[in-house]
Enzyme design. Sequence first.
Site, mmCIF file in Angstrom:
data_model
loop_
_atom_site.group_PDB
_atom_site.id
_atom_site.type_symbol
_atom_site.label_atom_id
_atom_site.label_comp_id
_atom_site.label_asym_id
_atom_site.label_seq_id
_atom_site.Cartn_x
_atom_site.Cartn_y
_atom_site.Cartn_z
ATOM 1 N N CYS A 159 98.040 65.788 63.475
ATOM 2 C CA CYS A 159 98.535 64.735 64.372
ATOM 3 C C CYS A 159 99.440 63.741 63.648
ATOM 4 C CB CYS A 159 97.374 64.026 65.045
ATOM 5 S SG CYS A 159 96.184 63.398 63.877
ATOM 6 N N ARG B 140 101.380 64.606 60.757
ATOM 7 C CA ARG B 140 102.465 65.191 59.974
ATOM 8 C C ARG B 140 102.714 66.644 60.322
ATOM 9 N NH1 ARG B 140 102.291 64.088 54.984
ATOM 10 N NH2 ARG B 140 100.731 62.433 55.046
ATOM 11 N N GLY C 226 79.435 51.902 77.483
ATOM 12 C CA GLY C 226 80.815 52.405 77.539
ATOM 13 C C GLY C 226 80.844 53.843 77.063
ATOM 14 N N GLY D 165 83.664 55.716 76.885
ATOM 15 C CA GLY D 165 85.031 56.111 76.513
ATOM 16 C C GLY D 165 85.051 56.730 75.119
#
Lengths: 275, 426
Positions: B49, B51, B187, B189
């Site tokens: 993600c 390079r 939460g 997420g």
Amino acid sequence: MLQVMQIMSYWLLLLYFITFAVYSYDFFADKKFLHNAKRLFLFVTLLLHAIYLVERTIFLGHLPIVTQFEIFSLLAFAIGFTYFMLELLTDIRGTGAFILIFSFIFQTQATLFIKDDYLANTLLQNYPLGTHVITAILGFSAISIASAYALMYLLLYKNIKTNKFSTIFKRLPNLEILELLNFYAIIIGFVLLTIAIVIGFTWLPSAFPTFSYWDPKIIATLIVWLIYGVEIILKSRKNIIGQRFAKFSLYGFIFSILSLLFTSTILNSFHDFAN
Amino acid sequence: MDILGISINHKTASIALRETLHLSVDEIKEFIPILKENVFSEGFILSTCNRTEIFGIPKHDNVTYKSIQNCLLKFKHVEGLSSEHFLNYFSCSAVKHILEVASSIDSLIVGDGQIHGQVKDAFHLSNELDFSNTIFHKLYETSVRVGKRSISETLIGQGAVTVSFAAIKVLEKIFSSFESKSALVIGAGETGALATVHLKEKGIGKLSIANRTLSKAESLAKKVGGSVIDFNLLSNSLEEFDIIVSATSSDNYIIEYEEVKLMMKKRKGALACIMDIAVPRDVNPKVAKLDGMFYNDIDSLNVIVNENLQKRKREIPEVNKIIMEEMTTFFKWSNTLDVVPTIKDFRDFFEEIRLDEIGKIRHKVHDYEFEKVDNMTKRIIGRILHYPTKNLKRLSETGTDYETAKKYSDIVRELFNLDKRNNGKE
């Protein structure tokens, strides 16, 4: 022999200082090479102290437990030795500086003020007195160590609370472990003090014509014993935990030290066997 | 050595640009045959993600950085990217860059251990597709060694460098064991999910999840083996938890001071910790004043993260030392690649002359005399070739001066006509 003993006493003071300094330096600098080396310093110091105590016993013809400064020296040894065993058993190496400072303070008092030529009461050469004094000393050592853990607890507690994340945060074991070590040390101290008090009450009245239940040292020791007894009960019932428990231990220790100093220096007591 | 390569990474391009050039494993499998055909004789591709790195040995002199870039852009059907988004490497700098990537000092988060596995996978894939040969095999071994040495010989991978991990570090300074503790994650997420993973990894005794959307909480709870708490009844059960991690996107506080005060009263002083890793915060920070309650928000945890990142950055010179050591070893080895065939040809040349000359007297002397001459000529040739061989080896093994080693090798080949002999012209 006397001169050797005096030289050894100063060497002991120096070694306790070096050991404390090495433990402190390692605590702040976290140098790998000191992790094991510092333990060697402590071992050598304790070994020399043991030799010193044996030599003193041979020279005086009785256990060196007569004057308060001899007791201070024994306390320094007992605290150092107890910590050494704790470090070996738990492998928690980051707390030494907080505990060995007590050994250093006690040994400083002992080295500076100890007398090597005095006439001791002949009663001191018997077995019950030795057990009484040694259990009392070990008991006080245990509560000294407990107070060191309590102090560490409060410092770490404050560090986390204020989000400081300093060396204290990085190098000390966690709060629950410190609380547990504090509690264990108090239990050991309380049991040893109980033994010392029981032996004292059963043996001292028959051995000393001047014995009094209102002796300041006896009253002070009983108060210390009560403080820690109450603390153990409250902790077991979970009435005090965390910060309050640590503060309780610390106040108990401060009281015990002050009472020991007060009764040894200001008030008259039949416990002062050097005269 | 003609290693050539390009890199597009977090230092040169935004995440959007990096994403456009990211190559999945399937794409790499498709792209390598194209490179093999037109660009490189051997090489490797690393795409994460942060390079995309393409390195190899050019097939011919016409291969340039531009041609590698164009090849990639064409393959990914990307337009509008300029050369400034790429870093170009050749020879020494190419090897150095690969080793820097492998050691994790070039990562977005310095010391991120994830890169070690990614570099390994990239080399394995290259090998699998027959795109890796002698030089890249050696480069793979060197990269793995650099990665391992960086971790074991320096402190580059030490300390928490993510907020969730920093939160765990704080918790470890409060509690001795997670097994007897209960945690609530508010939460469901990405951040909340990461927190549950960390807590699970630490062996948390009881894990509960609360989320405004119940289905999300249920899904996460199922994934990590936890239970679900009704979001609207949170305050009723707060006292059950030793650890509360809050990571919602709520604009207001979801836990108020009075609620936590009541919680601590019910806990009778037992320690508790709230990790508020939401922005804006989910919990009223006043709770930090309560006895026995430890409260950390994202700023306080970032103190740990930044401190550890600084510590890791201070380790970069030590890692660079390792890289230099390994580069020296690598180039010593690679330089011998050119010199070894020269030494062999050179010795073969003399041996052929010797055999030719003693062959002329083979039938003119007795066997014992022939044996003596044979041994004597062997010794003469051995002594004549001792220093040239030794010096050629020394030249190739000392330092990374590939050009000098090659120059001497070429001189020997030219002086003794070694190439023409090999081509059968003489």
